[in-house]
Scaffold this motif. Structure first.
Motif, PDB file in Angstrom:
ATOM      1  N   LYS A  12       0.810  -1.223   0.000  1.00 22.30           N
ATOM      2  CA  LYS A  12       0.000   0.000   0.000  1.00 22.30           C
ATOM      3  C   LYS A  12       0.841   1.269   0.000  1.00 22.30           C
ATOM      4  O   LYS A  12       0.387   2.312  -0.434  1.00 22.30           O
ATOM      5  N   ALA A  13       2.091   1.177   0.469  1.00 24.18           N
ATOM      6  CA  ALA A  13       2.985   2.336   0.491  1.00 24.18           C
ATOM      7  C   ALA A  13       3.767   2.477  -0.815  1.00 24.18           C
ATOM      8  O   ALA A  13       4.565   3.394  -0.969  1.00 24.18           O
ATOM      9  N   GLY A  14       3.531   1.534  -1.758  1.00 23.81           N
ATOM     10  CA  GLY A  14       4.234   1.594  -3.027  1.00 23.81           C
ATOM     11  C   GLY A  14       5.607   0.939  -2.992  1.00 23.81           C
ATOM     12  O   GLY A  14       6.384   1.054  -3.926  1.00 23.81           O
ATOM     13  N   LYS A  15       5.898   0.235  -1.921  1.00 26.60           N
ATOM     14  CA  LYS A  15       7.186  -0.463  -1.802  1.00 26.60           C
ATOM     15  C   LYS A  15       7.065  -1.883  -2.355  1.00 26.60           C
ATOM     16  O   LYS A  15       6.003  -2.480  -2.327  1.00 26.60           O
ATOM     17  N   ASP A  16       8.193  -2.392  -2.848  1.00 29.48           N
ATOM     18  CA  ASP A  16       8.216  -3.760  -3.367  1.00 29.48           C
ATOM     19  C   ASP A  16       7.842  -4.754  -2.274  1.00 29.48           C
ATOM     20  O   ASP A  16       8.315  -4.640  -1.139  1.00 29.48           O
ATOM     21  N   PHE A  17       7.022  -5.712  -2.639  1.00 30.67           N
ATOM     22  CA  PHE A  17       6.590  -6.780  -1.740  1.00 30.67           C
ATOM     23  C   PHE A  17       6.787  -8.079  -2.507  1.00 30.67           C
ATOM     24  O   PHE A  17       6.030  -8.387  -3.427  1.00 30.67           O
ATOM     25  N   ALA A  18       7.850  -8.815  -2.160  1.00 35.07           N
ATOM     26  CA  ALA A  18       8.147 -10.072  -2.841  1.00 35.07           C
ATOM     27  C   ALA A  18       7.231 -11.160  -2.300  1.00 35.07           C
ATOM     28  O   ALA A  18       7.206 -11.413  -1.092  1.00 35.07           O
ATOM     29  N   LEU A  19       6.473 -11.772  -3.177  1.00 39.04           N
ATOM     30  CA  LEU A  19       5.571 -12.836  -2.747  1.00 39.04           C
ATOM     31  C   LEU A  19       6.351 -14.054  -2.240  1.00 39.04           C
ATOM     32  O   LEU A  19       5.807 -14.883  -1.535  1.00 39.04           O
ATOM     33  N   LYS A  20       7.643 -14.097  -2.543  1.00 37.23           N
ATOM     34  CA  LYS A  20       8.502 -15.180  -2.062  1.00 37.23           C
ATOM     35  C   LYS A  20       8.472 -15.257  -0.531  1.00 37.23           C
ATOM     36  O   LYS A  20       8.590 -16.330   0.049  1.00 37.23           O
ATOM     37  N   GLN A  21       8.264 -14.115   0.123  1.00 33.85           N
ATOM     38  CA  GLN A  21       8.221 -14.096   1.591  1.00 33.85           C
ATOM     39  C   GLN A  21       6.998 -14.837   2.147  1.00 33.85           C
ATOM     40  O   GLN A  21       6.926 -15.123   3.340  1.00 33.85           O
ATOM     41  N   LEU A  22       6.049 -15.181   1.280  1.00 30.14           N
ATOM     42  CA  LEU A  22       4.858 -15.931   1.701  1.00 30.14           C
ATOM     43  C   LEU A  22       4.995 -17.426   1.403  1.00 30.14           C
ATOM     44  O   LEU A  22       4.034 -18.175   1.548  1.00 30.14           O
ATOM     45  N   GLY A  73     -10.937   5.898  -4.816  1.00 31.10           N
ATOM     46  CA  GLY A  73     -10.160   6.545  -3.762  1.00 31.10           C
ATOM     47  C   GLY A  73      -8.656   6.445  -3.909  1.00 31.10           C
ATOM     48  O   GLY A  73      -8.132   5.646  -4.682  1.00 31.10           O
ATOM     49  N   THR A  74      -7.980   7.259  -3.093  1.00 28.06           N
ATOM     50  CA  THR A  74      -6.523   7.181  -2.996  1.00 28.06           C
ATOM     51  C   THR A  74      -6.179   5.957  -2.145  1.00 28.06           C
ATOM     52  O   THR A  74      -7.041   5.387  -1.477  1.00 28.06           O
ATOM     53  N   GLN A  75      -4.912   5.613  -2.131  1.00 29.16           N
ATOM     54  CA  GLN A  75      -4.460   4.468  -1.340  1.00 29.16           C
ATOM     55  C   GLN A  75      -4.838   4.659   0.129  1.00 29.16           C
ATOM     56  O   GLN A  75      -5.310   3.741   0.798  1.00 29.16           O
ATOM     57  N   GLU A  76      -4.659   5.872   0.626  1.00 35.31           N
ATOM     58  CA  GLU A  76      -4.973   6.174   2.030  1.00 35.31           C
ATOM     59  C   GLU A  76      -6.478   6.055   2.295  1.00 35.31           C
ATOM     60  O   GLU A  76      -6.900   5.468   3.299  1.00 35.31           O
ATOM     61  N   GLU A  77      -7.294   6.593   1.387  1.00 35.01           N
ATOM     62  CA  GLU A  77      -8.757   6.514   1.552  1.00 35.01           C
ATOM     63  C   GLU A  77      -9.230   5.059   1.539  1.00 35.01           C
ATOM     64  O   GLU A  77     -10.095   4.675   2.321  1.00 35.01           O
ATOM     65  N   ILE A  78      -8.651   4.252   0.666  1.00 31.77           N
ATOM     66  CA  ILE A  78      -9.022   2.836   0.578  1.00 31.77           C
ATOM     67  C   ILE A  78      -8.695   2.136   1.895  1.00 31.77           C
ATOM     68  O   ILE A  78      -9.529   1.417   2.457  1.00 31.77           O
ATOM     69  N   PRO A  91      -3.461  -7.512   4.488  1.00 36.35           N
ATOM     70  CA  PRO A  91      -2.836  -6.481   3.661  1.00 36.35           C
ATOM     71  C   PRO A  91      -3.678  -6.065   2.440  1.00 36.35           C
ATOM     72  O   PRO A  91      -4.142  -6.904   1.683  1.00 36.35           O
ATOM     73  N   ILE A  92      -3.843  -4.761   2.315  1.00 39.25           N
ATOM     74  CA  ILE A  92      -4.441  -4.172   1.115  1.00 39.25           C
ATOM     75  C   ILE A  92      -3.264  -3.587   0.344  1.00 39.25           C
ATOM     76  O   ILE A  92      -2.553  -2.716   0.844  1.00 39.25           O
ATOM     77  N   MET A  93      -3.067  -4.097  -0.849  1.00 44.83           N
ATOM     78  CA  MET A  93      -1.892  -3.737  -1.630  1.00 44.83           C
ATOM     79  C   MET A  93      -2.149  -2.460  -2.446  1.00 44.83           C
ATOM     80  O   MET A  93      -3.189  -1.828  -2.326  1.00 44.83           O
ATOM     81  N   GLN A  94      -1.194  -2.128  -3.315  1.00 43.49           N
ATOM     82  CA  GLN A  94      -1.312  -0.978  -4.206  1.00 43.49           C
ATOM     83  C   GLN A  94      -2.434  -1.217  -5.216  1.00 43.49           C
ATOM     84  O   GLN A  94      -2.636  -2.341  -5.663  1.00 43.49           O
TER      85      GLN A  94
END
Length: 160
Positions: A12-22, A73-78, A91-94
């Motif tokens: 949601k912050a626009g940072k990379d999130f590697a699905l490998k961590q799941l 909405g914006t990311q924050e509004e969502i 987690p709500i993603m980008q």
């Protein structure tokens, strides 16, 4: 790319999130929207998350505005909407596109792995769901009409 774990999406912050961590978890991936007839499914998704998260379930919501402009909405509004109205803690993603030229590569992969009715690849509407096993394989694609509570036995079976 042959597994969901091979993809990197944006949080949601626009940072990379590697699905490998799941890796090793069961994952439910849902394209979500705040102003949709299916929006109350947030409550059912959160219930599943609370029930199974400590047993290895992860739910990722990907906001999408491609269906009737129902996620303007914006990311924050969502994030605020999900938290205030449905107590969402998963987690709500980008915000992403799930169809078309700018579709999120993860969605392109999942649509290829599991087509919809009559072999249709495109996502039909908000709250379509993809269930991923502990090995990163797309095991099922479910329509917007599939209520989260009906997925419970499938998740329980994959977590065993």
């Amino acid at each position: 790319m042959s597994k969901v774990y091979d993809f990197i999406v944006k949080d949601k912050a626009g940072k990379d999130f590697a699905l490998k961590q799941l890796e090793g978890k069961v994952i439910l991936i849902v394209n979500v929207a705040s102003k949709c007839g299916f929006t109350p499914q947030y409550a059912g998704l959160e219930k599943l998350y609370k029930k199974y998260n400590d047993q290895g379930l992860e739910i990722l919501g990907f906001p999408c505005n491609q269906f009737g402009g129902q996620e303007p909405g914006t990311q924050e509004e969502i994030g605020q909407f999900c938290s205030l109205n449905y107590g969402v803690t998963f987690p709500i993603m980008q915000k992403v596109d799930v169809n078309g030229d700018k579709a999120e590569p993860l969605y392109e992969f999942m649509k290829k792995e599991k087509t919809g009715p009559l072999g249709m690849k495109r996502i039909k509407w908000n709250f379509e769901k993809f269930l991923i096993d502990k090995n990163g394989n797309v095991v099922e694609r479910m329509s917007s009409l599939t209520k989260p509570e009906s997925i419970d036995p499938k998740i329980a079976a994959l977590l065993k």
